[in-house]
Design a protein around this motif. Structure first.
Motif, mmCIF file in Angstrom:
data_model
loop_
_atom_site.group_PDB
_atom_site.id
_atom_site.type_symbol
_atom_site.label_atom_id
_atom_site.label_comp_id
_atom_site.label_asym_id
_atom_site.label_seq_id
_atom_site.Cartn_x
_atom_site.Cartn_y
_atom_site.Cartn_z
ATOM 1 N N PHE A 27 0.836 -1.201 0.000
ATOM 2 C CA PHE A 27 0.000 0.000 0.000
ATOM 3 C C PHE A 27 0.877 1.259 0.000
ATOM 4 O O PHE A 27 0.620 2.209 -0.747
ATOM 5 C CB PHE A 27 -0.948 0.005 1.208
ATOM 6 N N ALA A 28 1.917 1.271 0.822
ATOM 7 C CA ALA A 28 2.825 2.427 0.871
ATOM 8 C C ALA A 28 3.513 2.628 -0.479
ATOM 9 O O ALA A 28 3.641 3.765 -0.959
ATOM 10 C CB ALA A 28 3.862 2.228 1.977
ATOM 11 N N SER A 34 1.659 6.485 -7.009
ATOM 12 C CA SER A 34 0.536 7.308 -7.464
ATOM 13 C C SER A 34 0.909 8.787 -7.568
ATOM 14 O O SER A 34 0.167 9.569 -8.166
ATOM 15 C CB SER A 34 -0.667 7.130 -6.531
ATOM 16 N N GLU A 35 2.051 9.164 -7.021
ATOM 17 C CA GLU A 35 2.519 10.549 -7.107
ATOM 18 C C GLU A 35 3.058 10.884 -8.501
ATOM 19 O O GLU A 35 3.308 12.050 -8.802
ATOM 20 C CB GLU A 35 3.617 10.805 -6.068
ATOM 21 N N PHE A 41 4.213 10.164 -18.780
ATOM 22 C CA PHE A 41 5.420 9.333 -18.850
ATOM 23 C C PHE A 41 6.427 9.669 -17.751
ATOM 24 O O PHE A 41 7.636 9.571 -17.955
ATOM 25 C CB PHE A 41 6.081 9.420 -20.225
ATOM 26 N N GLU A 42 5.919 10.049 -16.577
ATOM 27 C CA GLU A 42 6.797 10.328 -15.447
ATOM 28 C C GLU A 42 7.320 9.022 -14.860
ATOM 29 O O GLU A 42 6.563 8.080 -14.655
ATOM 30 C CB GLU A 42 6.054 11.112 -14.362
ATOM 31 N N VAL A 43 8.592 9.008 -14.581
ATOM 32 C CA VAL A 43 9.244 7.838 -13.987
ATOM 33 C C VAL A 43 9.510 8.153 -12.519
ATOM 34 O O VAL A 43 9.979 9.247 -12.186
ATOM 35 C CB VAL A 43 10.566 7.522 -14.721
#
Length: 183
Positions: A27-28, A34-35, A41-43
């Protein structure tokens, strides 16, 4: 029913610790992921670190090794001898493998300090071997591209899971409460 729980208490406690730890850490991790906006296309940061360290390790074998962001998906492309050899995605960063490792070690608890130190040590070992794994996979794909399926889907997963399995064996047999009971 009470006798059943009493008889299988160690096993049920192991399962509760394992799945409890696994669910909390997963979950963490999902909250962390999810940020980052997949549509842009953010890595994630840890995958970037893994890609950078993999490129640095690969550069030991060819000084022209480099990496570039992938413009079509959330990944980082790795180049070896000026040829694209692999893309490093979130699943390559080994954090989910570390979550599995930590859950197992915690479920086979030992002394708190020893458990925490072994978890840190094990995660560092997994991280280092994962960088070596990705670099060797990229170099192998450069030299043997027709074996991509077996290298990527069989050989190199066995490599990283083998490391985790060895760490688990060391933990259970040398440091866990189980090791102390069987000595």
């Amino acid at each position: 029913m009470k006798e059943y729980f009493k008889e299988f208490k160690p096993f049920l406690l192991f399962l509760a610790k394992f799945f409890g730890t696994y669910l909390v850490l997963t979950f963490a991790y999902q909250t962390y992921l999810s940020e980052f906006d997949q549509k842009k296309f953010e890595v994630d940061g840890f995958t970037k670190i893994v890609a950078h360290q993999t490129m640095q390790f690969t550069a030991l074998f060819d000084c022209e090794a480099y990496k570039m962001p992938n413009l079509k998906e959330p990944s980082i492309n790795l180049f070896y001898k000026k040829k694209w050899v692999s893309r490093i995605i979130e699943g390559c960063n080994a954090l989910s493998i570390m979550i599995l490792f930590v859950s197992f070690v915690f479920a086979f608890t030992g002394k708190l300090k020893q458990t925490l130190l072994f978890i840190v040590f094990g995660c560092i070992v997994i991280h280092l071997f994962n960088i070596i794994r990705i670099a060797l996979l990229g170099m192998s794909l450069y030299h043997y591209p027709k074996y991509q399926a077996i290298l990527h889907d069989v050989f190199f997963p066995l490599f990283i899971y083998g490391v985790v399995f060895i760490l688990w064996i060391v933990w259970v047999n040398k440091f866990s409460d189980y090791a102390k009971k069987s000595s």
